[in-house]
Write a protein that holds these residues in place. Structure first.
Motif, mmCIF file in Angstrom:
data_model
loop_
_atom_site.group_PDB
_atom_site.id
_atom_site.type_symbol
_atom_site.label_atom_id
_atom_site.label_comp_id
_atom_site.label_asym_id
_atom_site.label_seq_id
_atom_site.Cartn_x
_atom_site.Cartn_y
_atom_site.Cartn_z
ATOM 1 N N SER A 1 7.866 -4.585 -1.380
ATOM 2 C CA SER A 1 7.771 -6.002 -1.726
ATOM 3 C C SER A 1 6.472 -6.650 -1.272
ATOM 4 C CB SER A 1 8.940 -6.745 -1.079
ATOM 5 O OG SER A 1 8.963 -6.498 0.324
ATOM 6 N N HIS A 2 5.740 -5.990 -0.403
ATOM 7 C CA HIS A 2 4.581 -6.625 0.221
ATOM 8 C C HIS A 2 3.314 -5.789 0.042
ATOM 9 C CE1 HIS A 2 7.685 -9.097 1.908
ATOM 10 N NE2 HIS A 2 6.818 -9.817 2.599
ATOM 11 N N ASP A 3 2.183 -6.461 0.195
ATOM 12 C CA ASP A 3 0.919 -5.747 0.325
ATOM 13 C C ASP A 3 0.539 -5.753 1.796
ATOM 14 O OD1 ASP A 3 0.339 -4.809 -2.227
ATOM 15 O OD2 ASP A 3 -0.490 -6.728 -2.850
ATOM 16 N N GLY A 4 -0.036 -4.661 2.251
ATOM 17 C CA GLY A 4 -0.425 -4.535 3.654
ATOM 18 C C GLY A 4 -1.932 -4.667 3.802
ATOM 19 N N PHE A 5 -2.344 -5.576 4.662
ATOM 20 C CA PHE A 5 -3.764 -5.867 4.890
ATOM 21 C C PHE A 5 -4.170 -5.420 6.293
ATOM 22 C CE2 PHE A 5 -2.393 -8.670 1.579
ATOM 23 C CZ PHE A 5 -3.492 -8.883 0.779
ATOM 24 N N LYS A 6 -5.365 -4.858 6.401
ATOM 25 C CA LYS A 6 -5.864 -4.401 7.706
ATOM 26 C C LYS A 6 -7.313 -4.840 7.862
ATOM 27 C CE LYS A 6 -2.458 -0.950 7.878
ATOM 28 N NZ LYS A 6 -1.512 -0.633 8.929
ATOM 29 N N VAL B 1 -6.439 -5.680 13.246
ATOM 30 C CA VAL B 1 -5.452 -6.729 12.970
ATOM 31 C C VAL B 1 -4.781 -6.358 11.653
ATOM 32 C CG1 VAL B 1 -5.033 -9.182 12.558
ATOM 33 C CG2 VAL B 1 -6.859 -8.477 14.120
ATOM 34 N N SER C 1 1.814 -9.332 3.209
ATOM 35 C CA SER C 1 1.994 -10.560 2.439
ATOM 36 C C SER C 1 2.769 -10.201 1.176
ATOM 37 C CB SER C 1 0.607 -11.122 2.093
ATOM 38 O OG SER C 1 0.715 -12.288 1.322
ATOM 39 N N SER D 1 -5.103 -2.285 1.766
ATOM 40 C CA SER D 1 -5.106 -0.828 1.673
ATOM 41 C C SER D 1 -3.714 -0.216 1.647
ATOM 42 C CB SER D 1 -5.860 -0.258 2.889
ATOM 43 O OG SER D 1 -5.289 -0.768 4.090
ATOM 44 N N HIS D 2 -2.699 -1.000 1.984
ATOM 45 C CA HIS D 2 -1.362 -0.441 2.158
ATOM 46 C C HIS D 2 -0.322 -1.175 1.316
ATOM 47 C CE1 HIS D 2 -3.340 1.563 5.428
ATOM 48 N NE2 HIS D 2 -2.236 2.172 5.804
ATOM 49 N N ASP D 3 0.788 -0.499 1.093
ATOM 50 C CA ASP D 3 1.954 -1.172 0.543
ATOM 51 C C ASP D 3 2.926 -1.412 1.684
ATOM 52 O OD1 ASP D 3 1.359 -1.588 -2.135
ATOM 53 O OD2 ASP D 3 1.945 0.443 -2.696
ATOM 54 N N GLY D 4 3.588 -2.563 1.644
ATOM 55 C CA GLY D 4 4.524 -2.924 2.697
ATOM 56 C C GLY D 4 5.962 -2.764 2.212
ATOM 57 N N ALA E 1 -8.733 -5.587 4.268
ATOM 58 C CA ALA E 1 -8.618 -4.647 3.150
ATOM 59 C C ALA E 1 -7.148 -4.521 2.756
ATOM 60 C CB ALA E 1 -9.160 -3.283 3.554
ATOM 61 N N LEU F 1 -1.382 -7.227 8.807
ATOM 62 C CA LEU F 1 -0.342 -8.159 8.355
ATOM 63 C C LEU F 1 0.124 -7.701 6.984
ATOM 64 C CD1 LEU F 1 -1.668 -10.219 5.978
ATOM 65 C CD2 LEU F 1 -2.936 -10.979 7.963
ATOM 66 N N LEU G 1 7.682 -1.206 7.362
ATOM 67 C CA LEU G 1 6.596 -0.245 7.574
ATOM 68 C C LEU G 1 5.577 -0.451 6.475
ATOM 69 C CD1 LEU G 1 6.906 2.248 5.261
ATOM 70 C CD2 LEU G 1 8.898 2.726 6.651
ATOM 71 N N THR G 2 4.386 0.082 6.673
ATOM 72 C CA THR G 2 3.398 0.098 5.604
ATOM 73 C C THR G 2 2.950 1.532 5.374
ATOM 74 O OG1 THR G 2 1.439 -0.247 6.998
ATOM 75 C CG2 THR G 2 2.561 -2.218 6.188
ATOM 76 N N SER G 3 2.511 1.780 4.150
ATOM 77 C CA SER G 3 2.080 3.116 3.770
ATOM 78 C C SER G 3 0.826 2.976 2.913
ATOM 79 C CB SER G 3 3.212 3.797 2.987
ATOM 80 O OG SER G 3 2.840 5.087 2.563
ATOM 81 N N ASP G 4 -0.143 3.811 3.185
ATOM 82 C CA ASP G 4 -1.403 3.783 2.441
ATOM 83 C C ASP G 4 -1.125 3.803 0.930
ATOM 84 O OD1 ASP G 4 -3.860 4.927 1.096
ATOM 85 O OD2 ASP G 4 -4.584 4.889 3.164
ATOM 86 N N LYS G 5 -1.821 2.938 0.190
ATOM 87 C CA LYS G 5 -1.568 2.814 -1.253
ATOM 88 C C LYS G 5 -1.781 4.134 -2.005
ATOM 89 C CE LYS G 5 -2.286 -2.144 -2.026
ATOM 90 N NZ LYS G 5 -1.059 -2.448 -2.790
#
Lengths: 153, 153
Positions: free
Chosen positions: B145-150, A122, A126, A145-148, A143, A124, B124-128
């Protein structure tokens, strides 16, 4: 038993009210459901990989009013044998019911639904300014773990 | 004219080679296309809101070999009159062709394709940890602009 279920056309005013509800409750009866919203809802409703899910008030006598919603897109991938991932967007809890655990219930039910479908993940995003939301998602086991990245067209 | 086009079944070995290509080129002829991959590709191919796009080598005589790929999911929303957003995943450029502007070309063509479809946004998201990728997406105009959660299920 709290019910998280796919929204029907009859839920559309309540969902639109939640989506426009920033600081205070918007009365679904005050929402104008335009043809564009009807079409948009139909597009989601007809797509087997998209759904708007609504949470009925678990404290109300069934069927309770809608107090939360989110949209899930199930994304087929080439990795891991073609398993789907679930992308969650537009998570909302009615303004007067925030801080009462409904957001947690909403997300936990959505995650359980994705798991039952066979999703591997899953995901998302934020807004970076929403640090409270980040603590919330971390507490659910997500986690960060990513930047959006977003590019408006 | 460089061609970004939906992958066909015949491109599947090249796409799988790119997806498994971390540091060095994987020969598409060495890729075993399992039934699971066939099914996964068919799922994407049959879905009008999902596509794997491949970039043919712009320096080769047409039709050139596939040197880049990405997956795009077009997500219908209730906001903004039901307009779609484009979610980009699994961006890959062949290991021996990185740093030559092909990634930029690949993304620019994908963004143009999303714009032509009427999408309001590309995300899109990219690993930090991938700070070089972050500079790349910023240079394309994307806002981080966003943080990506998994959450793995």
């Amino acid at each position: 038993m709290p019910a998280l279920r796919p929204a029907t056309r009859a839920d559309l005013p309540a969902v639109l009210a939640l989506l426009s509800d920033e600081e205070r409750v918007v009365d679904p009866a005050s929402v104008v459901v335009t043809a564009a919203y009807e079409d948009a809802f139909a597009s989601i409703d007809e797509d087997p990989r998209n759904e708007v899910l609504v949470l009925e008030d678990p404290e109300a006598d069934a069927p309770g009013p809608v107090v939360g919603c989110l949209q899930v897109t199930y994304i087929p991938g080439l990795g891991k044998g073609g398993v789907e991932r679930a992308l969650v967007e537009a998570v909302r809890v009615r303004a007067d019911r925030r801080g009462s655990g409904l957001g947690r219930l909403l997300m936990e039910l959505a995650v359980a639904r994705a798991r039952a479908r066979g999703c591997a993940l899953v995901q998302l995003t934020s807004d970076k300014r929403r640090t409270e939301a980040h603590r919330f998602y971390a507490s659910l086991g997500f986690a960060r773990s990513h930047d959006g990245f977003k590019l408006a067209l």
